[in-house]
Write a protein that holds these residues in place. Sequence first.
Motif, mmCIF file in Angstrom:
data_model
loop_
_atom_site.group_PDB
_atom_site.id
_atom_site.type_symbol
_atom_site.label_atom_id
_atom_site.label_comp_id
_atom_site.label_asym_id
_atom_site.label_seq_id
_atom_site.Cartn_x
_atom_site.Cartn_y
_atom_site.Cartn_z
ATOM 1 N N LEU A 103 -2.610 -9.636 -6.348
ATOM 2 C CA LEU A 103 -2.273 -8.653 -5.323
ATOM 3 C C LEU A 103 -0.906 -8.902 -4.697
ATOM 4 O O LEU A 103 -0.153 -7.985 -4.412
ATOM 5 N N PHE A 107 1.800 -8.218 -8.927
ATOM 6 C CA PHE A 107 2.173 -6.817 -8.719
ATOM 7 C C PHE A 107 3.676 -6.704 -8.443
ATOM 8 O O PHE A 107 4.378 -5.867 -9.009
ATOM 9 N N SER A 110 5.845 -7.673 -11.549
ATOM 10 C CA SER A 110 5.762 -6.718 -12.654
ATOM 11 C C SER A 110 6.410 -5.388 -12.313
ATOM 12 O O SER A 110 7.054 -4.764 -13.160
ATOM 13 N N THR A 111 6.223 -4.940 -11.068
ATOM 14 C CA THR A 111 6.827 -3.666 -10.675
ATOM 15 C C THR A 111 8.347 -3.791 -10.687
ATOM 16 O O THR A 111 9.061 -2.911 -11.165
ATOM 17 N N GLY A 114 10.135 -3.773 -14.203
ATOM 18 C CA GLY A 114 10.481 -2.460 -14.744
ATOM 19 C C GLY A 114 11.787 -1.945 -14.170
ATOM 20 O O GLY A 114 12.668 -1.472 -14.895
ATOM 21 N N LEU A 115 11.920 -2.070 -12.848
ATOM 22 C CA LEU A 115 13.139 -1.554 -12.208
ATOM 23 C C LEU A 115 14.366 -2.384 -12.584
ATOM 24 O O LEU A 115 15.481 -1.873 -12.650
ATOM 25 N N PHE A 118 15.366 -0.814 -15.980
ATOM 26 C CA PHE A 118 15.631 0.625 -16.067
ATOM 27 C C PHE A 118 16.328 1.180 -14.833
ATOM 28 O O PHE A 118 16.636 2.355 -14.771
ATOM 29 N N ARG A 122 20.252 3.810 -11.483
ATOM 30 C CA ARG A 122 19.597 4.599 -10.455
ATOM 31 C C ARG A 122 19.593 3.925 -9.094
ATOM 32 O O ARG A 122 19.242 4.550 -8.094
ATOM 33 N N PRO B 55 9.174 1.929 -17.294
ATOM 34 C CA PRO B 55 9.453 1.112 -16.114
ATOM 35 C C PRO B 55 8.200 0.743 -15.326
ATOM 36 O O PRO B 55 8.283 -0.047 -14.393
ATOM 37 N N GLY B 59 3.711 -3.049 -14.091
ATOM 38 C CA GLY B 59 3.118 -3.081 -12.757
ATOM 39 C C GLY B 59 1.717 -2.479 -12.765
ATOM 40 O O GLY B 59 0.802 -2.995 -12.131
ATOM 41 N N THR B 347 -2.790 -4.402 -0.182
ATOM 42 C CA THR B 347 -2.944 -3.179 -0.988
ATOM 43 C C THR B 347 -1.971 -2.082 -0.554
ATOM 44 O O THR B 347 -1.297 -1.485 -1.405
ATOM 45 N N VAL B 350 1.491 -2.867 -1.871
ATOM 46 C CA VAL B 350 1.600 -2.619 -3.313
ATOM 47 C C VAL B 350 1.758 -1.118 -3.563
ATOM 48 O O VAL B 350 2.632 -0.690 -4.334
ATOM 49 N N TYR B 353 5.400 0.023 -2.605
ATOM 50 C CA TYR B 353 6.537 -0.217 -3.501
ATOM 51 C C TYR B 353 6.333 0.377 -4.876
ATOM 52 O O TYR B 353 7.296 0.702 -5.564
ATOM 53 N N THR B 354 5.057 0.578 -5.268
ATOM 54 C CA THR B 354 4.826 1.282 -6.531
ATOM 55 C C THR B 354 5.319 2.728 -6.400
ATOM 56 O O THR B 354 6.006 3.247 -7.289
ATOM 57 N N TRP B 356 7.579 3.802 -4.409
ATOM 58 C CA TRP B 356 9.048 3.760 -4.363
ATOM 59 C C TRP B 356 9.615 3.654 -5.777
ATOM 60 O O TRP B 356 10.565 4.355 -6.134
ATOM 61 N N ALA B 357 9.010 2.804 -6.606
ATOM 62 C CA ALA B 357 9.490 2.631 -7.975
ATOM 63 C C ALA B 357 9.392 3.949 -8.749
ATOM 64 O O ALA B 357 10.301 4.304 -9.506
ATOM 65 N N ILE B 360 12.250 6.214 -7.620
ATOM 66 C CA ILE B 360 13.534 5.826 -8.202
ATOM 67 C C ILE B 360 13.643 6.335 -9.637
ATOM 68 O O ILE B 360 14.698 6.788 -10.074
#
Lengths: 511, 378
Positions: A103, A107, A110-111, A114-115, A118, A122, B55, B59, B347, B350, B353-354, B356-357, B360
């Motif tokens: 958690l 998370f 990994s998130t 990606g950024l 890629f 951006r 991307p 996640g 939670t 998470v 920011y998910t 937000w990703a 983007i």
Amino acid sequence: MIDSTVVDLSRLQFAATAMYHFIFVPLTLGLSWILVIMESVYVLTGKQIYKEMTQFWGKLFGINFALGVTTGITMEFQFGTNWAYYSHYVGDIFGAPLAIEGLMAFFLESTMFGLFFFGWKRLPKFGHLAVSALMALGANLSAVLILIANGWMQNPVGSAFNPVTMRMELVDFAALVFNPVAQSKFVHAVSAGYVTGSLFVLAISAWYLLNGKHVEFARRSFRIASIFGVAGALSAIIIGDEAGYEVAQLQPSKLAATEAIWETEAAPAGFNVIAWPNEEKQANDWEIHLPYGGGLMWTRTLTEKVPGIREIRETNKERIASGVQAIIALEEMNKNPNDTVARETFQQHEADMGYGLLVKRHVEDVRQATPEVIAKAAVDSVPKVAPLFWSFRVMVGLGFLMFALFVVAIWLSISNKHRQYPLLLKAFLYSLPAPWIACMCGWFVAEYGRQPWTVFGMLPTHLSASSLSSASLWGSLAGFVGFYTLLLIVEMFLMFKYARLGPTVLQPNNA
Amino acid sequence: MLDYVILKLIWWVLVGVLLIGFAIMDGHDMGVGMLLPVLGKDDTDRRVMINTIAPHWDGNQVWFITAGGAVFAAWPFVYATAFSGFYWAMLLVLFALFFRPVGFEYRSKLSAPKWRASWDWGLFAGSAVPALVFGVAFGNLFLGVPFRLDETMRSFYSGSFWALLNPFAVLFGLVSVSMILLQGATFLSHRTDGDLQARAKKAASLIAIALIVLFSLGGIWVSFIDGYVIESIGDIGSAINPLMKEVGRSPGGWFTNYGKYPILWLMPVLAYVGGFVVLLTIRAGKTILAFIGSSLVCVSVISTAGIALFPFVLPSSEMPKASLTAWDATSSHFTLNVMFYVALIFTPIVVAYTGWAYRIMAGKVTRDFIVKNDEAVY
């Protein structure tokens, strides 16, 4: 009775999958910060070459990261699939850091991963740098939580046995998180990661310099790696000493086996620099013994003794006999919850219950634990000496060697004499496997040294495994090793290909 | 500390939330993976598809990891018994999942068609197998799982891998696969354009219809099997172990909760609503609404099954009283409490920011974009 083949194969499978996983983890830990350093220089100076460095080393980072993720999922599955009784017995405590790892850390990592790849076009410069830093932070937070979990297996603080649910339960969350063993393990492990990342960059840069390719690019990478590496190596060595002191206090059996101390010596104990341990004779065939060394390192006094293997086994005999009493009393309590005599006996011997469980490797019913059985269990209570003794020395030797390499690298970088010393550059290149070997040896000492326990002093390894058939184990072990080896070959192929191509891969149509 | 019974309920809901999060987030990645060989007519098409999720897939996969970790922390009995009992099913899922990280990361690193085609099938398997097996596993929960517990709470599983693949459970597997496919198809409709988008829209409509039919069949079949009911249980407000209860079986037992609280019928109804939302919006080009409709299906299908089983999590056919439930398979009061606050804090972070990703990286992925950024994309 539990099938000992299943237990052995389960151990082998866990060891194999964990070792594979740890091929990729230390590089992720170290290289992620090196990327942040390179990108910071780019953002602060605006020099394009640092952006290229970030992107190129980032490519290699990605190739490595993919297998880190792949092999990491296995680790989470495996407590349940192969160590079901362990998971039941300590899940109340051990599950928490694993869930928090997902958690809070994985998370994030990994998130941002990606950024990182890629998001170049951006995100604004600072935004992308923040993404890289959060990715590195996530990776390192993962390490904190995994080592909190592992640290608890070594030093089970903040928990108590519950006779109703027949398992250990968490009573003090802060004690779990701030376990001193977890803290030093974390710093030691991430430092090893920083060393790994640094030597990786250093070795490949040395190869470019040897071949006169991408010289500007390589010189800059080389410098960053050498400075980060020396800091990592120094930290690993200093915290390693601290970890040794902790082991001496908390896991005397691991210390005695790792250092080949068979007999308790009058204080202050000496230190066996090199020895030839002989398990059969319960002694060293020969040894180079440094007086005072052990006492100073492990007790930090001149007056305290360091118990030898023979003494530890004798003490453990008493604890095993006492633990057997606890188990018998617990069975009585479960039959009749109002049996106050049994409850009292249980409370009296509860602290030794884990030791009592050691006899279950030899007898089904603990009531059959004769003095001979107890003596056998006491022998089990200390791991084999030679494997620990040697892997520890390989790790320490490589640690100092790498520290020296980084010092030389800094000198070479500052004096800008790379070209004059091709032999040194070759030495850096061929030292590439060193950090991995050191990491594997380190984990071996930590985990094999904890035997016969999964949770030190509380739960023996042979009780922890799932009730599976040995055929299932053979099948899955073959599957893991085969699949992983295939993936590792693919990974190495891509890694070599991209490392050879160098930063030219960033231009279109070169891959 | 919050009340133990309330925490037990909260954790049942939270595990459900994580499973639903997994189905919605990793589900659309897996859906794209399954559709890869079907909708991608050439390599560029397939790269477009992969790059819509490139991307984010990493996640998103953490929803799965975290759900596993949460079951370990909150329901250690369930984690231990299910993972070791379903040994080969779990390893099958695991081995299939191996293809994903490497498939995404390595596929486009070399241009040889055979190399790429191999990874495409790897990505397909890495998406289809978990979707199928999770559904099959859920189906087997309704039938009961053959395991027993001894007095030290060690679990012994007596079933086989092949017995899991019975027709009833396979129907559940198909519901799961179509639910995940619908996530993928609606997501692709939203993030691609041109011919590929047209194919994705068509696929979404077909899958939505199949899903509605399969879901209905599943519901009908459940009414013909015996459910499990708790006949007596110790004090659920205190620490108890799974052997401290009596469990019986009764026809239609899985509808007990719906009988007691008819408002719960809203859940299965919502699954139909979601399916129809997809059908109505996808042709009109309101692709984001279609994706929301599909996500609604995930929420309601999983909740429908979870509510039917409640409080059972892992019923035992061999030793019914050893069935694991939300009342007696949980962690201690203290652990549930600590972990509740951890979940409460992290939670939303998470999710933030998910989101937000995704912002983007918003916008359609086109063939043109892939060709122009050949070296920088998957």
